[in-house]
Design a protein around this motif. Structure first.
Motif, PDB file in Angstrom:
ATOM      1  N   THR A 105      36.751  81.578  71.555  1.00 28.25           N
ATOM      2  CA  THR A 105      36.641  81.761  72.820  1.00 28.25           C
ATOM      3  C   THR A 105      37.302  83.278  73.136  1.00 28.25           C
ATOM      4  O   THR A 105      36.807  83.909  73.909  1.00 28.25           O
ATOM      5  N   LEU A 106      38.211  83.512  72.376  1.00 28.22           N
ATOM      6  CA  LEU A 106      39.080  84.942  72.542  1.00 28.22           C
ATOM      7  C   LEU A 106      38.192  85.777  72.139  1.00 28.22           C
ATOM      8  O   LEU A 106      37.829  87.142  72.756  1.00 28.22           O
ATOM      9  N   ALA A 107      37.344  85.563  70.993  1.00 31.39           N
ATOM     10  CA  ALA A 107      36.221  86.559  70.555  1.00 31.39           C
ATOM     11  C   ALA A 107      35.122  86.753  71.265  1.00 31.39           C
ATOM     12  O   ALA A 107      34.403  87.889  71.822  1.00 31.39           O
ATOM     13  N   ASP A 108      34.775  85.675  72.141  1.00 35.39           N
ATOM     14  CA  ASP A 108      33.602  85.717  73.185  1.00 35.39           C
ATOM     15  C   ASP A 108      34.177  86.518  74.283  1.00 35.39           C
ATOM     16  O   ASP A 108      33.215  87.379  75.020  1.00 35.39           O
ATOM     17  N   ILE A 109      35.471  86.408  74.625  1.00 32.63           N
ATOM     18  CA  ILE A 109      35.989  87.157  75.787  1.00 32.63           C
ATOM     19  C   ILE A 109      35.802  88.587  75.573  1.00 32.63           C
ATOM     20  O   ILE A 109      35.360  89.434  76.164  1.00 32.63           O
ATOM     21  N   VAL A 110      36.231  88.915  74.350  1.00 28.87           N
ATOM     22  CA  VAL A 110      36.378  90.373  73.917  1.00 28.87           C
ATOM     23  C   VAL A 110      34.961  90.945  73.777  1.00 28.87           C
ATOM     24  O   VAL A 110      34.508  92.010  74.421  1.00 28.87           O
ATOM     25  N   ALA A 111      33.936  90.122  73.224  1.00 32.20           N
ATOM     26  CA  ALA A 111      32.636  90.848  73.127  1.00 32.20           C
ATOM     27  C   ALA A 111      31.823  90.826  74.621  1.00 32.20           C
ATOM     28  O   ALA A 111      31.143  91.800  74.751  1.00 32.20           O
ATOM     29  N   ALA A 112      32.018  89.765  75.278  1.00 37.29           N
ATOM     30  CA  ALA A 112      31.427  89.762  76.536  1.00 37.29           C
ATOM     31  C   ALA A 112      31.896  91.164  77.698  1.00 37.29           C
ATOM     32  O   ALA A 112      30.998  91.522  78.043  1.00 37.29           O
ATOM     33  N   LEU A 113      33.445  91.472  77.316  1.00 35.75           N
ATOM     34  CA  LEU A 113      33.754  92.365  78.228  1.00 35.75           C
ATOM     35  C   LEU A 113      33.179  93.742  77.780  1.00 35.75           C
ATOM     36  O   LEU A 113      32.843  94.748  78.577  1.00 35.75           O
ATOM     37  N   LEU A 114      33.126  93.885  76.350  1.00 41.76           N
ATOM     38  CA  LEU A 114      32.262  95.138  75.722  1.00 41.76           C
ATOM     39  C   LEU A 114      30.855  95.375  76.447  1.00 41.76           C
ATOM     40  O   LEU A 114      30.471  96.462  76.567  1.00 41.76           O
ATOM     41  N   ARG A 115      30.324  94.069  76.704  1.00 41.47           N
ATOM     42  CA  ARG A 115      28.725  94.037  77.121  1.00 41.47           C
ATOM     43  C   ARG A 115      28.785  94.489  78.401  1.00 41.47           C
ATOM     44  O   ARG A 115      27.846  95.120  78.994  1.00 41.47           O
ATOM     45  N   GLU A 136      33.675  83.213  55.898  1.00 38.97           N
ATOM     46  CA  GLU A 136      33.293  83.182  57.231  1.00 38.97           C
ATOM     47  C   GLU A 136      34.609  83.451  57.924  1.00 38.97           C
ATOM     48  O   GLU A 136      34.612  84.269  59.073  1.00 38.97           O
ATOM     49  N   THR A 137      35.826  82.823  57.545  1.00 38.05           N
ATOM     50  CA  THR A 137      37.131  83.064  58.236  1.00 38.05           C
ATOM     51  C   THR A 137      37.521  84.516  58.255  1.00 38.05           C
ATOM     52  O   THR A 137      37.887  85.198  59.294  1.00 38.05           O
ATOM     53  N   LEU A 138      37.509  85.078  57.235  1.00 39.02           N
ATOM     54  CA  LEU A 138      37.825  86.349  56.950  1.00 39.02           C
ATOM     55  C   LEU A 138      36.958  87.259  57.807  1.00 39.02           C
ATOM     56  O   LEU A 138      37.336  87.945  58.558  1.00 39.02           O
ATOM     57  N   ALA A 139      35.664  87.085  57.958  1.00 37.69           N
ATOM     58  CA  ALA A 139      34.786  87.790  58.746  1.00 37.69           C
ATOM     59  C   ALA A 139      35.296  87.568  60.211  1.00 37.69           C
ATOM     60  O   ALA A 139      35.101  88.619  60.947  1.00 37.69           O
ATOM     61  N   ARG A 140      35.349  86.342  60.602  1.00 32.56           N
ATOM     62  CA  ARG A 140      35.779  86.150  61.968  1.00 32.56           C
ATOM     63  C   ARG A 140      36.851  86.971  62.383  1.00 32.56           C
ATOM     64  O   ARG A 140      37.135  87.545  63.473  1.00 32.56           O
ATOM     65  N   VAL A 141      37.932  86.958  61.383  1.00 32.28           N
ATOM     66  CA  VAL A 141      39.240  87.605  62.042  1.00 32.28           C
ATOM     67  C   VAL A 141      39.160  89.155  61.832  1.00 32.28           C
ATOM     68  O   VAL A 141      39.584  89.687  62.686  1.00 32.28           O
ATOM     69  N   VAL A 142      38.335  89.790  61.036  1.00 34.77           N
ATOM     70  CA  VAL A 142      38.180  91.264  60.889  1.00 34.77           C
ATOM     71  C   VAL A 142      37.291  91.560  62.249  1.00 34.77           C
ATOM     72  O   VAL A 142      37.478  92.514  62.916  1.00 34.77           O
ATOM     73  N   SER A 143      36.411  90.745  62.437  1.00 33.95           N
ATOM     74  CA  SER A 143      35.472  90.993  63.860  1.00 33.95           C
ATOM     75  C   SER A 143      36.247  91.085  64.890  1.00 33.95           C
ATOM     76  O   SER A 143      36.161  91.815  65.665  1.00 33.95           O
ATOM     77  N   LEU A 144      37.452  90.033  65.305  1.00 29.75           N
ATOM     78  CA  LEU A 144      38.022  90.039  66.486  1.00 29.75           C
ATOM     79  C   LEU A 144      38.940  91.350  66.579  1.00 29.75           C
ATOM     80  O   LEU A 144      39.163  91.894  67.329  1.00 29.75           O
ATOM     81  N   TRP A 145      39.757  91.779  65.358  1.00 31.22           N
ATOM     82  CA  TRP A 145      40.329  92.799  65.338  1.00 31.22           C
ATOM     83  C   TRP A 145      39.535  94.084  65.438  1.00 31.22           C
ATOM     84  O   TRP A 145      39.888  95.166  66.497  1.00 31.22           O
ATOM     85  N   ARG A 146      38.462  94.217  64.980  1.00 31.12           N
ATOM     86  CA  ARG A 146      37.470  95.529  65.407  1.00 31.12           C
ATOM     87  C   ARG A 146      36.975  95.401  66.886  1.00 31.12           C
ATOM     88  O   ARG A 146      36.826  96.603  67.394  1.00 31.12           O
ATOM     89  N   GLY A 147      36.746  94.205  67.205  1.00 34.63           N
ATOM     90  CA  GLY A 147      36.546  94.079  68.754  1.00 34.63           C
ATOM     91  C   GLY A 147      37.361  94.502  69.564  1.00 34.63           C
ATOM     92  O   GLY A 147      37.256  95.402  70.570  1.00 34.63           O
ATOM     93  N   MET A 148      38.718  94.047  69.350  1.00 30.76           N
ATOM     94  CA  MET A 148      39.823  94.634  70.051  1.00 30.76           C
ATOM     95  C   MET A 148      40.018  96.147  70.020  1.00 30.76           C
ATOM     96  O   MET A 148      40.295  97.061  70.861  1.00 30.76           O
TER      97      MET A 148
END
Length: 551
Positions: A33-43, A86-98
């Motif tokens: 959910t947090l990743a979705d929020i970050v990605a959606a706001l970027l869009r 996949e867990t590592l990729a998700r964690v890194v993706s959220l850090w980069r999204g922030m």
């Protein structure tokens, strides 16, 4: 719990409402959910001030769920084919999204200038989150992918160019200072890299990261050379490169995109903390954390003094490119077999029982084997090792120095741990040596790399058991290793005992050609499965030996 009903994650007001209702019962769902929020706001690109408000409101929740997710792969090196990738990729993706979000807000606001008073905060947040993405690979013991370092350097370069790199801003996630500048966030990542992160277990890595934030304010980056300093012994940063700190002489003099890492003030801080430890001051009161025992804190901080306090890139022993294959084993009895050429048995008749010629009889189904087979001892050792299950792995040598090796292997055949005792035989060596695993890392192509520090001296297998008035002679001996003194390396004679044996002034009985009592005088090294100790012979065991009730 994560929100399950439809929501417009690109709407700042709805995002803020959702953040207030999030519950941390399902970490996976909350992180998504947090990743979705970050990605959606970027869009959606909402107004910069509204975008910033959402990100700041989400920071604590993001920090918590990311730490919980990371626990799944932090305990052991994460191979590229692991289910936790996949867990590592998700964690890194959220850090980069922030990180991208704060960068986007800064770019979007450049024209209007409505957030001019937040420029330093935007810069600090961007550097901090970019650094966290890099550190996540360190935590997982994975080589950072191409471009990861370049992203971090670029984030700091922007802060420096805008003149806000050194401006401190509030940061509630900084455990010690509750504030941080972009420079301090950048230096924190550099300090972690200099702390041999691939050689740290989960607990030590957590401390190193916290301490990097604690000590970052005492470091600086200089664009001008220091005429009073030997630059050959200094670290430098190339802001145009895609790698971490390197010896300054390798990347050129300060200026342009090169910065000299100056930690001269940090050396004094580390010495002061070590002094306070000796005076009985608790680590928590020094900003090092309540979860750090004083002895463990002191040992770790002392190991960080050279790379952090002195910023010294010099090696005691230069490394040379290597070739060939080394044999390596990590099982205690397997190490003893290859060092001694025989299986370990209880001493009988005043000498260690068993020898290679006798053990070869195992290959002939109980019949006496030949006393020697000229020209073929290696083949016999390999056959016997296979029969007994004492098999070594073969590792390619990347480079080596007098006291260590950098090895690589694919596929990885034996699970190793940090600070584990291993036996190693170099391709040009006739004897096995003792070594300690100093770091482990998986490359992107699945190859594991390992750093092995070789213990000084040619080891010998001997037997040992606890000794005391209340310990009977029925107590079994255990296999241990004796290392002779090596004056050239200033290394005293030592015993390598099973982990947990060392107690100051403990007396043990060592059986080589005959039994003798020795007192343990100092702990030279401690690993996950061994204690390397100094010792002295007892002249009057009956008088000197303490009473022991057992181990």
């Amino acid at each position: 719990m994560a929100h399950e009903s439809p929501i417009d994650c690109g709407n700042p007001a709805e995002c803020l409402d959702l953040l207030k209702r999030l519950r941390m019962l399902d970490i996976d769902a909350t992180q998504r959910t947090l990743a979705d929020i970050v990605a959606a706001l970027l869009r959606a690109l909402p107004a910069p001030n509204q975008h910033l408000e959402v990100l700041e409101a989400a920071r604590a929740q993001v920090d918590f769920v990311q730490a919980e997710m990371a626990k799944r792969y932090a305990a052991h090196p994460l191979p590229p084919d692991s289910s936790e990738n996949e867990t590592l990729a998700r964690v890194v993706s959220l850090w980069r999204g922030m990180a991208r979000s704060y960068a986007q807000i800064s770019r979007q606001d450049a024209a209007s200038g409505t957030l001019d008073d937040q420029r330093a905060l935007l810069a600090q947040r961007r550097v901090d989150y970019t650094g966290r993405a890099l550190l996540e690979y360190f935590r997982a013991h994975r080589a950072p992918p191409h471009g990861t370092w370049a992203e971090l350097h670029d984030s700091y370069s922007v802060a420096e160019a805008r003149g806000v790199a050194g401006v401190r801003v509030p940061d509630s996630l900084n455990e010690v200072w509750k504030a941080q500048s972009a420079l301090e966030a950048y230096v924190s990542a550099l300090l972690v890299d200099l702390a041999n992160p691939f050689g740290r277990g989960e607990r030590e890595f957590r401390w190193v990261y916290r301490w990097a934030q604690r000590f970052a304010p005492y470091c600086s980056l200089d664009a001008e050379p220091d005429t009073g300093r030997t630059e050959a012994a200094a670290f430098g940063i190339d802001l145009a490169g895609d790698h971490g700190p390197r010896p300054l002489w390798l990347i050129g003099p300060p200026g342009a995109g090169v910065r000299r890492f100056d930690a001269s003030r940090l050396a004094g801080q580390i010495r002061a903390v070590l002094t306070q430890f000796r005076q009985g001051v608790a680590p928590a009161s020094l900003g090092l954390g309540a979860d750090c025992p004083t002895d463990a804190c002191a040992a770790l901080l002392l190991s960080l003094y050279r790379p952090w306090g002195l910023a010294s890139a010099a090696r005691r022993f230069p490394r040379r490119s290597g070739k060939g294959s080394a044999e390596l084993c990590g099982d205690w009895l397997t190490i003893g077999f290859h060092i001694g050429g025989r299986t370990f048995e209880q001493p009988t008749g005043g000498v260690m029982a068993g020898n290679l010629a006798r053990d070869i009889s195992l290959l002939t189904f109980g019949e006496r084997g030949p006393e020697a087979v000229p020209g073929r001892p290696e083949q016999l050792r390999q056959r016997l090792a296979a029969t007994l299950g004492f098999v070594c792995g073969h590792w390619d040598i990347v480079d080596h120095s007098v006291n260590g090796f950098r090895l690589q292997q694919h596929p990885h055949t034996e699970r190793l741990e940090h600070h584990q005792l291993v036996g190693i035989r170099p391709p040009d060596g006739e004897r096995f040596l003792l070594g300690q695993v100093t770091w482990l890392m998986y490359r992107e192509d699945g190859v594991m790399e390992a750093g092995i520090h070789v213990l000084a001296g040619l080891p010998k297998v001997v037997a040992a058991r606890l000794f005391g008035l209340n310990i009977g002679t029925h107590v079994a001996y255990q296999q241990v290793f004796l290392l002779p003194a090596t004056p050239a390396l200033k290394a005293p004679a030592s015993l390598v005992l099973p982990g947990g044996w060392f107690q100051a002034r403990r007396v043990i009985e060592v059986h080589d050609d005959e039994a003798a009592q020795v007192r343990l005088t100092g702990l030279l090294a401690r690993g996950t499965n061994f204690d390397q100790v100094s010792f002295e012979a007892l002249t009057d065991p009956a008088r000197d030996a303490p009473q022991e009730t057992g181990h």
